[in-house]
Design a protein around this motif. Structure first.
Motif, PDB file in Angstrom:
ATOM      1  N   SER A  73       0.835  -1.207   0.000  1.00 36.25           N
ATOM      2  CA  SER A  73       0.000   0.000   0.000  1.00 36.25           C
ATOM      3  C   SER A  73       0.869   1.256   0.000  1.00 36.25           C
ATOM      4  O   SER A  73       0.535   2.260  -0.646  1.00 36.25           O
ATOM      5  CB  SER A  73      -0.923  -0.001   1.221  1.00 36.25           C
ATOM      6  OG  SER A  73      -0.193   0.117   2.432  1.00 36.25           O
ATOM      7  N   LEU A  74       1.998   1.195   0.713  1.00 38.74           N
ATOM      8  CA  LEU A  74       2.906   2.337   0.740  1.00 38.74           C
ATOM      9  C   LEU A  74       3.544   2.536  -0.624  1.00 38.74           C
ATOM     10  O   LEU A  74       3.674   3.673  -1.106  1.00 38.74           O
ATOM     11  CB  LEU A  74       3.983   2.121   1.814  1.00 38.74           C
ATOM     12  CG  LEU A  74       5.019   3.239   1.955  1.00 38.74           C
ATOM     13  CD1 LEU A  74       4.342   4.564   2.300  1.00 38.74           C
ATOM     14  CD2 LEU A  74       6.051   2.875   3.022  1.00 38.74           C
ATOM     15  N   GLY A 100       3.545   6.013  -5.844  1.00 35.52           N
ATOM     16  CA  GLY A 100       3.578   6.064  -7.302  1.00 35.52           C
ATOM     17  C   GLY A 100       3.866   4.749  -7.967  1.00 35.52           C
ATOM     18  O   GLY A 100       4.149   4.699  -9.163  1.00 35.52           O
ATOM     19  N   GLY A 101       3.790   3.654  -7.213  1.00 35.20           N
ATOM     20  CA  GLY A 101       4.005   2.333  -7.798  1.00 35.20           C
ATOM     21  C   GLY A 101       2.879   1.952  -8.746  1.00 35.20           C
ATOM     22  O   GLY A 101       1.869   2.638  -8.861  1.00 35.20           O
ATOM     23  N   ARG A 154       1.063  10.115 -12.185  1.00 37.91           N
ATOM     24  CA  ARG A 154       1.857   9.085 -11.495  1.00 37.91           C
ATOM     25  C   ARG A 154       3.349   9.397 -11.619  1.00 37.91           C
ATOM     26  O   ARG A 154       4.120   9.165 -10.679  1.00 37.91           O
ATOM     27  CB  ARG A 154       1.540   7.724 -12.103  1.00 37.91           C
ATOM     28  CG  ARG A 154       2.401   6.599 -11.530  1.00 37.91           C
ATOM     29  CD  ARG A 154       1.962   5.244 -12.057  1.00 37.91           C
ATOM     30  NE  ARG A 154       2.933   4.220 -11.670  1.00 37.91           N
ATOM     31  CZ  ARG A 154       3.731   3.599 -12.511  1.00 37.91           C
ATOM     32  NH1 ARG A 154       3.699   3.893 -13.795  1.00 37.91           N
ATOM     33  NH2 ARG A 154       4.570   2.676 -12.082  1.00 37.91           N
ATOM     34  N   VAL A 155       3.768   9.914 -12.769  1.00 38.13           N
ATOM     35  CA  VAL A 155       5.181  10.247 -12.962  1.00 38.13           C
ATOM     36  C   VAL A 155       5.625  11.336 -11.993  1.00 38.13           C
ATOM     37  O   VAL A 155       6.681  11.239 -11.354  1.00 38.13           O
ATOM     38  CB  VAL A 155       5.424  10.694 -14.419  1.00 38.13           C
ATOM     39  CG1 VAL A 155       6.867  11.194 -14.591  1.00 38.13           C
ATOM     40  CG2 VAL A 155       5.153   9.557 -15.386  1.00 38.13           C
ATOM     41  N   PHE A 178       8.333  13.092  -6.848  1.00 33.98           N
ATOM     42  CA  PHE A 178       8.321  13.714  -5.530  1.00 33.98           C
ATOM     43  C   PHE A 178       8.585  12.695  -4.423  1.00 33.98           C
ATOM     44  O   PHE A 178       9.295  12.972  -3.454  1.00 33.98           O
ATOM     45  CB  PHE A 178       6.968  14.403  -5.298  1.00 33.98           C
ATOM     46  CG  PHE A 178       6.820  15.005  -3.929  1.00 33.98           C
ATOM     47  CD1 PHE A 178       7.609  16.071  -3.530  1.00 33.98           C
ATOM     48  CD2 PHE A 178       5.903  14.486  -3.021  1.00 33.98           C
ATOM     49  CE1 PHE A 178       7.483  16.623  -2.260  1.00 33.98           C
ATOM     50  CE2 PHE A 178       5.762  15.030  -1.759  1.00 33.98           C
ATOM     51  CZ  PHE A 178       6.564  16.112  -1.382  1.00 33.98           C
ATOM     52  N   SER A 179       8.015  11.496  -4.564  1.00 35.29           N
ATOM     53  CA  SER A 179       8.152  10.473  -3.532  1.00 35.29           C
ATOM     54  C   SER A 179       9.596  10.039  -3.328  1.00 35.29           C
ATOM     55  O   SER A 179       9.950   9.537  -2.257  1.00 35.29           O
ATOM     56  CB  SER A 179       7.304   9.254  -3.900  1.00 35.29           C
ATOM     57  OG  SER A 179       5.937   9.604  -3.955  1.00 35.29           O
ATOM     58  N   ALA A 180      10.428  10.240  -4.354  1.00 35.47           N
ATOM     59  CA  ALA A 180      11.834   9.852  -4.230  1.00 35.47           C
ATOM     60  C   ALA A 180      12.531  10.633  -3.122  1.00 35.47           C
ATOM     61  O   ALA A 180      13.531  10.171  -2.568  1.00 35.47           O
ATOM     62  CB  ALA A 180      12.548  10.079  -5.562  1.00 35.47           C
TER      63      ALA A 180
END
Length: 244
Positions: free
Chosen positions: A41-42, A47-48, A114-115, A120-122
């Motif tokens: 879920s995380l 963005g997975g 999603r991209v 950002f999630s990185a």
């Protein structure tokens, strides 16, 4: 830092809310307890890949959201560049997958692709798996690792700031040059218009004279058309037409 994780109708989870304290957190349990689903879920939130199989049976959508405390300067710079504001150094990320296969994501209330979400999630989380290591697979992260290894992160940050200022100054200069070109073009056009008006030798009342002449010529055309019609009528009866 991840502070809160909220999961609804994701895989086998109907509803779950987890709060994380600052420091090291361990999720433990027997096989099948749901640890992998939490990580899944995380990963989905960050963005997975998404798919309808992630939606809990009998539901129309799955939703995962998280509250992150921001500490990295690069994270704030990224948010500024994308016009997204944080609140008290925190940002909420939310992602939804629907049973029609479409997914949506938001960063701080702003809808993103999603991209963009992955980009950002990185800055926030790095997931280490048995056969994968997220950040090492991202070419965009390689230079950052090299800078850290070389011990020049501060210098790179200063250079980036100066470079951004240079780019902004160049934009201002281009706008000034563009405005000057437009101004010169407009001056040329106005000079041409003034020249045309001067060569026309216009005089007071000329527009009324021209209008009267136009009306007279229009009347003449109508009169000529009427005479032509009369001549045609006489010729059809075998009589001599009226000729002017």
């Amino acid at each position: 830092m991840l502070e809160e994780l909220d999961i609804k109708n994701f895989a086998l989870i109907e509803s779950a809310h987890i709060e994380f304290e600052k420091g090291f957190t361990v999720l433990s349990g027997e096989t099948g307890a749901g640890k992998s689903i939490l990580i899944g879920s995380l990963a989905f939130l960050l963005g997975g890949k998404s798919g309808t199989e992630q939606i809990r049976a009998g539901c129309h959508e799955a939703q995962v959201s998280g509250v992150f405390f921001l500490e990295n300067k690069e994270t704030f710079l990224w948010l500024d560049e994308h016009g997204i504001e944080s609140e008290e150094n925190r940002i909420i990320i939310r992602r939804v997958i629907r049973d029609n296969g479409k997914s949506s994501a938001w960063i701080g209330g702003t809808p993103v692709t999603r991209v963009i979400l992955s980009e950002f999630s990185a800055f926030l989380v790095d997931i280490h798996g048995q056969h994968e290591q997220q950040s090492l697979m991202k070419v965009a992260e390689h230079r950052r690792y090299l800078d850290i290894y070389a011990g020049i992160v501060g210098e790179v940050s200063s250079f980036t700031s100066i470079y951004n200022q240079l780019v902004e100054k160049r934009k201002i200069l281009e706008n000034l040059n563009s405005n000057e070109s437009e101004r010169n073009a407009k001056i040329d056009m106005l000079n041409f218009a003034v020249s045309e008006i001067s060569d026309a030798n216009l005089k007071a009342g000329e527009d009324e004279e021209l209008e009267a002449e136009e009306n007279r010529l229009s009347s003449f055309e109508k009169l000529y058309a009427d005479i032509e019609e009369i001549n045609s009528a006489f010729e059809g009866e075998g009589e001599n037409g009226i000729i002017f």
